[in-house]
Write a protein that holds these residues in place. Structure first.
Motif, PDB file in Angstrom:
ATOM      1  N   GLN A 172       0.627  -1.093  -0.209  1.00  0.00           N
ATOM      2  CA  GLN A 172      -0.268   0.128   0.266  1.00  0.00           C
ATOM      3  C   GLN A 172       0.873   0.930  -0.521  1.00  0.00           C
ATOM      4  OE1 GLN A 172      -2.318  -1.436   3.663  1.00  0.00           O
ATOM      5  NE2 GLN A 172      -4.242  -1.167   2.543  1.00  0.00           N
ATOM      6  N   HIS A 173       1.974   1.452   0.703  1.00  0.00           N
ATOM      7  CA  HIS A 173       2.943   2.612   0.798  1.00  0.00           C
ATOM      8  C   HIS A 173       3.540   2.113  -0.417  1.00  0.00           C
ATOM      9  CE1 HIS A 173       1.860   4.344   3.882  1.00  0.00           C
ATOM     10  NE2 HIS A 173       0.895   3.102   4.652  1.00  0.00           N
ATOM     11  N   GLY A 174       4.012   0.920  -1.197  1.00  0.00           N
ATOM     12  CA  GLY A 174       4.884   1.416  -1.840  1.00  0.00           C
ATOM     13  C   GLY A 174       5.927   1.430  -1.769  1.00  0.00           C
ATOM     14  N   ILE A 175       6.648   0.265  -1.250  1.00  0.00           N
ATOM     15  CA  ILE A 175       7.928   0.292  -0.070  1.00  0.00           C
ATOM     16  C   ILE A 175       8.287  -2.090  -0.345  1.00  0.00           C
ATOM     17  CG2 ILE A 175       8.092   1.891   1.087  1.00  0.00           C
ATOM     18  CD1 ILE A 175       7.914   0.620   3.312  1.00  0.00           C
ATOM     19  N   GLU A 176       9.128  -2.028  -0.299  1.00  0.00           N
ATOM     20  CA  GLU A 176       9.743  -3.050  -0.333  1.00  0.00           C
ATOM     21  C   GLU A 176       9.406  -3.534   1.066  1.00  0.00           C
ATOM     22  OE1 GLU A 176      14.006  -3.809  -1.053  1.00  0.00           O
ATOM     23  OE2 GLU A 176      13.164  -3.758  -3.896  1.00  0.00           O
ATOM     24  N   ILE A 177       9.537  -4.846   1.649  1.00  0.00           N
ATOM     25  CA  ILE A 177       9.021  -5.342   2.973  1.00  0.00           C
ATOM     26  C   ILE A 177      10.464  -5.323   3.757  1.00  0.00           C
ATOM     27  CG2 ILE A 177       8.625  -7.538   3.895  1.00  0.00           C
ATOM     28  CD1 ILE A 177       6.985  -8.045   1.581  1.00  0.00           C
ATOM     29  N   GLN A 178      11.902  -5.142   3.219  1.00  0.00           N
ATOM     30  CA  GLN A 178      13.294  -5.516   3.929  1.00  0.00           C
ATOM     31  C   GLN A 178      12.509  -4.168   4.174  1.00  0.00           C
ATOM     32  OE1 GLN A 178      15.573  -6.403   1.371  1.00  0.00           O
ATOM     33  NE2 GLN A 178      16.300  -4.527   0.527  1.00  0.00           N
ATOM     34  N   ASP A 233       3.345 -10.874 -16.235  1.00  0.00           N
ATOM     35  CA  ASP A 233       3.841 -10.172 -15.804  1.00  0.00           C
ATOM     36  C   ASP A 233       3.616  -9.825 -14.253  1.00  0.00           C
ATOM     37  OD1 ASP A 233       6.088  -9.035 -14.297  1.00  0.00           O
ATOM     38  OD2 ASP A 233       6.447  -7.413 -15.514  1.00  0.00           O
ATOM     39  N   VAL A 234       3.392 -10.905 -13.879  1.00  0.00           N
ATOM     40  CA  VAL A 234       2.585 -11.181 -12.546  1.00  0.00           C
ATOM     41  C   VAL A 234       2.988  -9.722 -11.208  1.00  0.00           C
ATOM     42  CG1 VAL A 234       0.065 -11.894 -11.329  1.00  0.00           C
ATOM     43  CG2 VAL A 234       0.934 -12.262 -13.344  1.00  0.00           C
ATOM     44  N   GLU A 235       1.698  -8.554 -10.472  1.00  0.00           N
ATOM     45  CA  GLU A 235       2.643  -8.601  -9.357  1.00  0.00           C
ATOM     46  C   GLU A 235       1.613  -8.017  -8.206  1.00  0.00           C
ATOM     47  OE1 GLU A 235       4.071  -4.432  -7.288  1.00  0.00           O
ATOM     48  OE2 GLU A 235       4.186  -5.192  -9.597  1.00  0.00           O
ATOM     49  N   ASN A 236       1.451  -8.967  -7.570  1.00  0.00           N
ATOM     50  CA  ASN A 236       0.689  -8.563  -6.620  1.00  0.00           C
ATOM     51  C   ASN A 236       0.600  -7.311  -5.628  1.00  0.00           C
ATOM     52  OD1 ASN A 236      -0.359 -11.792  -6.270  1.00  0.00           O
ATOM     53  ND2 ASN A 236       1.250 -11.811  -4.989  1.00  0.00           N
ATOM     54  N   LEU A 237      -0.719  -6.663  -5.922  1.00  0.00           N
ATOM     55  CA  LEU A 237      -0.893  -5.146  -5.330  1.00  0.00           C
ATOM     56  C   LEU A 237      -2.911  -5.112  -4.615  1.00  0.00           C
ATOM     57  CD1 LEU A 237      -0.567  -3.504  -9.040  1.00  0.00           C
ATOM     58  CD2 LEU A 237       1.290  -3.652  -7.113  1.00  0.00           C
ATOM     59  N   PRO A 238      -3.129  -4.469  -3.607  1.00  0.00           N
ATOM     60  CA  PRO A 238      -4.200  -4.039  -2.758  1.00  0.00           C
ATOM     61  C   PRO A 238      -5.088  -3.230  -4.554  1.00  0.00           C
ATOM     62  CG  PRO A 238      -2.299  -2.720  -1.748  1.00  0.00           C
ATOM     63  CD  PRO A 238      -0.860  -3.127  -4.039  1.00  0.00           C
TER      64      PRO A 238
END
Length: 408
Positions: A29-35, A164-169
């Protein structure tokens, strides 16, 4: 345990599944990486004067991430000083980041967006595109959904490239689907009941003969993933007589707008599933999708659904000619939101691939969606459920989400 990876080190600990999922969603949601989120959480936790409320870590399983060199050692020392386990300290760090990074508010348009899904030719799948786009716009913003991020919709050969699949809110918008077709396909596909002849209907409101409030006819699409954000205004077969009734109405091109205006404040987006017609009803739909005063270009307008075959091209030319006449006669701006090539199957050979390339070559309006002819949509229609609830991970669902983002 840790191992070097460039200027960061890999660390392995444990997290409860529910906390890991919340972290994945909020980071997206905030557009940042988990790490990066974990790094920020650990840094904030280490700076606290005392540990936080104990978190239930039962059932925690392996969780790995990469942190800046030395941060894990600092974290380990802070956990030891506070007398908590590394698993508990990591859970508190993640929860601290979640608490200080709340889910962002849904960005809502200042003017309700109006999307008319149209083509004079029947059988191209306007109804499926209307439903799928609306479903994707309304999906749960606090969950992740697979989306096809298409760098190029079609290559020169007309072949659809690897997904090319990405998981997004989900987008979480309030959406109204309007079944404007007397055949009632949208109503039936979503498991609703067409309005009875002789009762109230959108046709009556457009003809200036309402029998009640239009909002009383609206029904909710009750699937958990839409969270009461997706509604439908069912059709009635009396719409077959709409053009005749509109012929006696003053300012008939504004009839649909007058009817739907009382509902607009309740929705972010209204999608109109138009009939395969070039009559007065289509004039009213096109006028409803025009650019209003103060509205940015491309916010509202026409989404044209076609197939990769020649008859769609002929119908497209008739539709664009009608829009040009309206622009000239009424001095309005009707924006094209794009072309959706639906029910595409490259196995049909040269006709399909060359026709697709013809649509891609138009450029303005450009192709904003390519949806395959696959079984899941037909199955969803058969069981009368929304595609994105029935088969949320299907290629068609993934493509609908990409389309929704192209026009949102």
């Amino acid at each position: 345990m840790s191992s070097p990876a460039n200027d960061r080190e890999k660390v392995v600990s444990k997290l409860p599944g529910w906390l890991r999922q919340n972290l994945k969603v909020r980071a997206a949601q905030h557009g940042i990486e988990i790490q990066a989120a974990v790094e920020q959480g650990i840094a904030a936790w280490c700076d606290l004067a005392a540990s936080l409320k104990t978190i239930d870590t039962r059932g925690a399983d392996s969780f790995a991430t990469f942190l800046p060199d030395g941060q894990w050692d600092t974290f380990r020392q802070a956990a030891n000083d506070r007398g908590v386990s590394l698993i508990q300290g990591l859970a508190q760090s993640v929860q601290l980041w979640l608490d200080t990074h709340q889910a962002p508010d849904i960005e809502r348009p200042a003017i309700t967006r109006r999307i008319i899904v149209c083509n004079q030719k029947g059988g191209v799948g306007k109804t499926a595109i209307t439903a799928g786009t609306g479903e994707a716009l309304a999906e749960n913003p606090n969950a992740l959904h697979p989306v096809r991020i298409a760098k190029q919709l079609a290559a020169a050969s007309g072949e659809e490239g690897p997904l090319d699949v990405e998981n997004l809110p989900g987008l979480g918008l309030r959406v109204l689907l309007v079944d404007f077709d007397p055949q009632c396909h949208l109503t039936n596909q979503l498991g609703a009941t067409p309005l009875p002849m002789g009762g109230d209907s959108l046709t009556n409101h457009m003809a200036g003969d309402p029998k009640g409030e239009l909002r009383d006819l609206v029904v909710s699409i009750d699937e958990e993933v839409f969270g009461e954000r997706l509604h439908l205004l069912p059709a009635c077969s009396d719409a077959f007589l709409l053009d005749v009734r509109l012929s006696a109405v003053r300012a008939r091109e504004a009839a649909l707008e007058r009817a739907l205006a009382p509902l607009e404040a309740d929705y972010d987006v209204i999608l109109v599933d138009c009939p395969p017609s070039l009559g007065l009803s289509m004039d009213a739909a096109a006028y409803y999708g025009r650019r209003r005063n103060g509205e940015a270009p491309g916010q509202s307008g026409a989404l044209v659904v076609v197939q990769a075959e020649d008859s769609s091209a002929d119908a497209y030319e008739l539709l664009t000619a009608q829009f040009e006449d309206l622009r000239s006669d009424l001095a309005v701006e009707i924006d094209y939101l794009g072309i959706v090539v639906n029910l595409y199957d490259s196995r049909r050979g040269y006709i399909a691939t060359s026709s697709l390339q013809g649509w891609v070559d138009i450029k303005d309006p450009r192709v904003v969606g390519l949806v395959g002819d696959l079984k899941e949509q037909k199955e969803a229609v058969r069981v009368k459920r929304p595609l994105l609830a029935y088969a949320p991970r299907s290629q068609q669902a993934v493509a609908m989400r990409a389309l929704a983002r192209e026009v949102s």
